[in-house]
Structure formats: C-alpha cells, structure tokens
Design an enzyme around this catalytic site. Structure first.
Site, mmCIF file in Angstrom:
data_model
loop_
_atom_site.group_PDB
_atom_site.id
_atom_site.type_symbol
_atom_site.label_atom_id
_atom_site.label_comp_id
_atom_site.label_asym_id
_atom_site.label_seq_id
_atom_site.Cartn_x
_atom_site.Cartn_y
_atom_site.Cartn_z
ATOM 1 N N GLU A 96 0.816 -1.212 0.000
ATOM 2 C CA GLU A 96 0.000 0.000 0.000
ATOM 3 C C GLU A 96 0.858 1.275 0.000
ATOM 4 O OE1 GLU A 96 -4.070 -1.590 2.194
ATOM 5 O OE2 GLU A 96 -2.604 -0.490 3.376
ATOM 6 N N CYS A 136 6.825 13.037 1.299
ATOM 7 C CA CYS A 136 7.957 13.526 2.083
ATOM 8 C C CYS A 136 8.404 14.870 1.515
ATOM 9 C CB CYS A 136 9.104 12.517 2.046
ATOM 10 S SG CYS A 136 10.531 12.981 3.057
ATOM 11 N N GLU A 142 -6.835 -7.674 -0.853
ATOM 12 C CA GLU A 142 -7.327 -7.591 0.528
ATOM 13 C C GLU A 142 -8.786 -7.158 0.528
ATOM 14 O OE1 GLU A 142 -5.213 -5.181 3.333
ATOM 15 O OE2 GLU A 142 -3.234 -5.801 2.622
ATOM 16 N N GLU A 188 -4.513 -3.467 14.760
ATOM 17 C CA GLU A 188 -5.417 -4.284 13.962
ATOM 18 C C GLU A 188 -5.936 -5.505 14.706
ATOM 19 O OE1 GLU A 188 -4.036 -3.070 9.451
ATOM 20 O OE2 GLU A 188 -2.924 -4.653 10.466
ATOM 21 N N LYS A 189 -5.865 -5.456 16.027
ATOM 22 C CA LYS A 189 -6.349 -6.618 16.784
ATOM 23 C C LYS A 189 -7.865 -6.768 16.700
ATOM 24 C CE LYS A 189 -6.445 -4.277 21.342
ATOM 25 N NZ LYS A 189 -5.867 -2.997 20.879
#
Length: 677
Positions: free
Chosen positions: A150, A155, A308, A356-357
C-alpha cells in the site's frame, strides 16, 4: 508475463504466522482446509524479522513459514517485507524517516514512514528484495511476488527537494521552460537557479493545508514527482527480484481511488494489478464497482487480484460496521464479476495486539470454525472451487468508457475557485452510478486510452486536457458515438494554464457551446433544472456549480429554473459528425445525471435488460474460449422476481435457466450464468 499461473480463482489472504507459536500453525492449516483456502500472502511486514542490522540477515523463521505453506500445498504470494522499515534502520540512518507537510522530521514509528529519496532506504530495501527473491525463487509454490505494501504518503525533506530538482530538470530541461510552466511572473516568483526551488508545503506555497496553494503548477508537479519517486522504489525492488526470478509475476497492492499515487503511471511496471477493497460505507455497491473497473482498466482490461478485503469489519475508522450476513459473499462475487481472478482477505488469523487486533479475520482470537464469518468464508471457498477455471482470464466486453485521470483530480481540487466543495471522485462516481443503474458494462480508462472501440465515452469533470485527447473525443462522435462531458471540463492544459479561448476550450467544437460566466453557491442552494427529451420530461435539482451556457449550434436539453439565468441552458446536445457531444453545465443530482445518461445510452441501445430491477447489478465476462458469463448480483434487502433474458446454467447452483421464465433472487443472492444463447 502477466497473471499468476493458477487453476482457479485464488482464495485466501494475508497470513502472518510469525505472530504466533508454531503449534498454532498446524491448526491454522486444518482450518484453511475446511474453508478451501488455497493461497496465502506471506511476509508483508517481515523486514525487522529478516534483517536485524545493516549486515545481519536471518531468514530462519520465514524459511519455516514458507516450508510449511509449501508442504500444505498452498500457493504463495511472497512479499519482500519492505512495507515498513525496522527501528535499527531509522537509528542508523535518521534521514530515512519522512519530513511531513508541516516541515517536521518524523522519528521511527508507524508505517509509510520511509523517505522515497533516501539512498539508505533505497539501497537496503532493494537488497532485502534481492535476498528474498534469491532465497525462494526456486519454490514452485510461489506464484507471485508482492513488493512493499500500500504505497502512499509524501515527504518534504532536503533529499526529496534535491530529487525534485533533478526530476524537474529532466521534465523541463531549462529554467525558462520551468518558469513558463509554473507561471512564475505572478507574485515575483521567477527562478534564476535550480537550487531556489522548494517543495510546496506549509512552509512555502501552501496555507490551510495541502489543497490551498498559491501556485497550482508547483504543487501539481510535486504530486507527480512524489508518485514517481515511490514508483522508483517499487522499480528498484522489481529489478532486484528479476535477477533471480524472471518468470514469476510481480505486483503491489493498490488502494483504488487513492489520491496520492497516479496508478496509470505505475501500471505499465506491474505484471498484474492487485488492490485492497475497503469501501467507505456498507451501502454503496456502485463505489466498489467503479473502483474494480478502474483497477481492471489500469492494464487495458486485464483481470486483477483482489488482494485484501475484510471478511467482517475494519478497525481503522471512527465507526467500523459489520458486514451483514451474505454481504461478504456478495461483494466477493462482485469483484469477480468486474474482473478479479483472486479473492483474498486481510487477515487470515486476527492479530492479538496493536492497531489491527479488532480488524476482522477469517479465524478469530478463539480459533473457532463454527462462527458465522468462518462458515460464510467456507461457503465462498466451496463455490469458487466449484467454479473452477471457468472465469480465469475472462474479460469485460464494454462498449462504454468512463475517463479517469489523476492529473484532473489533482488540478481540480488544488484550484482556487470556483468551489472548494467539488470533489473529483464524487463527480465521477455520480456518472458511473448512472451507468451502473442502467446495467451497463463499463471500462474505466485513462485519458490516453484507445477510444475507437467505444460507442459512448463519459468524461466527467475533464478539467485538464492533455495531448490529442480533444481530437480523439471528436473522432468518437464523428463515427456515430456519443461523448458526455460536464462543468469544469476543458479549462486548463497540462501545466494547469487556462486556455486563451472560450470555455470549454478545445472541447468547444464538439460541444457546440460557449461559457463566459459561472456561478458557485453553498451546498444548500438549489437551482431546479427542467430536462426535456423527445418523449420524457423531468425536473431535477442542481447544486454547487452553475455554468452559464451560450449555445453555438447545440440543442438545449435542460434549462435552469431560477436566478437571473433562469431559462438558459443547463444541459445541451450538439450534433457532431454522425454522433453527438453532450455538455452538462450544472451539478445535477443523481436523478438528473441518470436521466441524461439514459438518453445517451438509449440512442445506442445500451441500456441493460435487467436495468429496471431494483438493486440488481449485472456484469458480463467473456472467457478466452468465447464463453459468456453473466453475473446477477442482488444488493437489496427484499427478494425480487424478474424474467430471464437469456438461457444457460447457473455455475453456483447447477440449475438451468430458460429465457422467458421467471427468476427469483433472494436478498444478497448471486448467480453466475454460463449463457447458452
């Protein structure tokens, strides 16, 4: 080289066994068997695991992970692991971390925190990709390489400033050309030395954030440069992989309508496109359809991988709704209907800690297989297994093209005037939804695409005109096709300079109109528009922008109903050659856009046979052997009944469908009909 070599639609997803003891791995594969999981994406964030210092590499854990997946008969999409750099790298080379838009140098943390111009980052990420590929290239289970993860962010450090100057030298050649492109006579900005160039940030040309810039040309070029800088990172790793694995396809996971990166510039460098589908809500299937079609269009209609999606809910938003029963299956089949040759999830087993739990997973923290989510995943796995190779490589036979352009997106949204409320993706989505509701197969293509095979081309908010596009649009109409464009089209060239001619610039001959003025109002202000066709009329609403049209040969189709320009054109149609050019000068609501689009489609007999069935999406893919597969996807909450418009066999149920006989579709039902006539 193109798509990975597989025998069916790949099914599985991101698997991170390094997060658990090895005794869990065996249970995972037992559950994978139960769900028909045949593909795992491994090693996406393993840089710190595989390299503990500048010259310290240890692949022992990844070796065991790859060996286990191979022994269990899984196909592997193996990542280079460079999606997030390790702590030791930031400590050894502080310049690796990014400097943000506000001018703050970041320290180690999060991800998307690597400066794309850092020599240390480029060298060490490339070396990691080289070593991973060299170590595992001989494994026949590896069907694809996954670079980074991703890509995104920006910057503004001194290294990027230097790289930006080099990029500009290559683009413009001379300072005179650069000054002309950036219009630097404005506000005494004329540059006399390349070293005077600064990245456009909160410290230089911007105020109130990234969309408010004094010089659109400077900011536009920095957006282009940053997209190219990250593409260079991808190409570094790609080249390193090719040294030892020249024949296995390489990809990275895109993020759909993601503003920071111009995926059209990236697509030629990927063997196949893959993307992560996390829609902004759970009630807009046309948003996902548009994005699938955009991803498919990146490589001229080649199928893509859905890399995904969540099986249940995300964890990254303020509110994370659960996918209702049947929705995950429906949305997965929608991806296949629009060109996916893989359906993969994030994540296979739920992470125990960190951010991400609570992100959805095929296997939850308790490791059960009797949950609703697991049962639905297993059902989908069985269906994809039953489908077999039928859909692999199948393409979409679209006769309608929708143009999508990152330069238009950037230029429109960084412009001062006429309205900060206008959002390019939302404008495009409104026109796409009209096509979706009409049951039309659509190719979403770049402005450089060959348009010769399309009967209808929709170019919503075509703000920037580049190259020979105006002439190619005229050619569509000359041979009998229709072109639809809208407000704010034909305004600027590729340097974001206004055309020194009547609006809509080079689109004037095609559209047969002239625009001298425009009116922008707050979102609550409505100007009704009366639309009049040959045998139908309707009154709709328009908001945000109202261009004042002076016909130059065009026929008036819609008129404003209020304000001093009441009775003047809001929608026009101009005969051009054997076809026509439509112009929608107002921000019509969905009802109005759909009315206009159906007028256009009706002329070409393109309205789909199921277009009047509420919430029923249709899509067609044609297999390499010529077999037509018709997908029927019911997004509604109540059953619908309709009549079959073709005969064939539903590949999911095995039931035969006969033309003219009734079909009943339950809520969130899916049919994949192999047509017999």
């Amino acid at each position: 080289m193109s798509l990975p070599a597989t025998s069916k639609v790949s099914f599985g997803g991101d698997y991170n066994p390094e997060q658990w003891p090895e005794d869990v791995w065996q249970e995972d594969y037992r559950l994978f068997d139960a769900a028909r999981i045949d593909t795992v994406t491994l090693g996406v964030f393993d840089w710190a695991l595989n390299q503990t210092g500048p010259d310290a590499y240890d692949f022992s854990v990844l070796d065991r992970i790859v060996e286990r997946a191979t022994a269990q008969g899984r196909r592997i999409c193996l990542a280079t692991g460079t999606g997030a750099h390790p702590a030791w790298l930031a400590r050894a080379y502080p310049e690796v971390t990014r400097t943000d838009f506000e001018g703050r140098r970041h320290r180690f943390g999060q991800r998307h925190n690597s400066c794309p111009s850092s020599p240390a980052f480029r060298r060490l990420s490339t070396e990691m990709a080289r070593r991973v590929a060299r170590r595992y290239a001989g494994n026949p289970s590896i069907v694809a390489w996954h670079v980074g993860n991703e890509y995104g962010g920006a910057c503004y450090c001194d290294l990027c400033a230097g790289a930006f100057r080099l990029w500009l030298r290559a683009r413009y050649g001379t300072l005179d050309a650069l000054n002309a492109a950036w219009y630097t006579t404005f506000w005494s900005h004329t540059l006399t030395d390349w070293e005077e160039i600064e990245p456009p940030s909160a410290l230089t040309e911007h105020w109130r954030g990234p969309n408010h810039t004094a010089f659109q040309g400077i900011t536009l070029d920095y957006l282009r440069f940053m997209s190219d800088a990250m593409l260079t990172n991808f190409r570094d790793e790609l080249a390193a992989i090719r040294e030892s694995s020249p024949d296995v396809p390489v990809t990275t996971n895109f993020m759909g309508m993601y503003r920071p990166i111009d995926y059209h510039r990236w697509a030629p460098h990927l063997d196949f496109v893959s993307w992560d589908n996390y829609p902004p809500d759970d009630h807009s299937p046309w948003w996902m359809a548009l994005t699938h079609d955009l991803m498919r269009g990146l490589k001229d209609g080649q199928p893509f991988w859905l890399m995904e999606q969540t099986p249940s809910y995300t964890a990254s938003r303020d509110v994370n709704p659960l996918k209702r029963p049947g929705v995950m299956r429906l949305w997965s089949w929608q991806a296949v209907a629009h060109g996916a040759d893989a359906v993969l999830f994030f994540q296979m087993r739920a992470s125990r800690g960190a951010c991400e739990k609570y992100h959805g997973a095929v296997i939850g923290h308790a490791g059960r297989q009797d949950t609703r989510v697991f049962r639905e995943v297993a059902q989908l796995g069985a269906e994809l297994e039953r489908l077999g190779p039928a859909v692999l490589g199948a393409r979409t036979p679209a006769r309608v093209a929708l143009l999508f352009d990152w330069d238009c997106w950037w230029a429109l949204e960084i412009s001062d005037g006429p309205s900060r409320h206008l959002r390019y993706p939302q404008i495009v989505l409104t026109y796409y939804r009209a096509l979706w509701d009409a049951g039309v197969d659509v190719d979403v293509v770049p402005v450089t695409a060959d348009l010769s095979r399309y009967d209808v081309v929709v170019a919503a908010a075509l703000h920037m005109l580049k190259g020979d596009l105006p002439r190619r649009l005229e050619e569509v109409a000359e041979r009998g096709g229709s072109v639809v464009t809208t407000f704010l089209s034909g305004r600027v060239d590729e340097n974001d300079h206004a055309f020194l001619m009547d609006v809509p610039g080079p689109l004037g001959p095609l559209t047969g109109i002239r625009i001298d003025e425009w009116d922008a109002r707050e979102p609550e202000v409505v100007n009704p528009v009366h639309l009049q066709g040959a045998d139908t009329a309707v009154e709709v609403e328009s908001r945000l922008l109202f261009e004042l049209v002076i016909p130059q040969g065009a026929e008036v189709v819609g008129t404003y109903q209020s304000d001093f320009y009441a009775g003047t054109p809001a929608v026009t149609r101009n005969t051009f050659g054997a076809g026509d050019g439509w112009y929608v000068a107002a921000g019509l609501d969905q009802k109005g856009v759909s009315w206009v689009v159906r007028q256009v489609l009706h002329r070409h007999d393109l309205i789909g046979p199921y277009a009047e069935v509420p919430n029923l999406e249709t899509a067609v893919r044609v297999a390499p052997d010529g077999t037509r597969l018709l997908f029927l996807l019911h997004h509604g909450d109540v059953p619908v009944e309709t009549t079959a418009r073709t005969s064939g066999v539903d590949l999911l149920s095995g039931e035969r469908v006969t033309r003219g006989e009734p079909i009943r579709l339950d809520p969130r039902a899916v049919m994949v009909l192999r047509e017999a006539d």
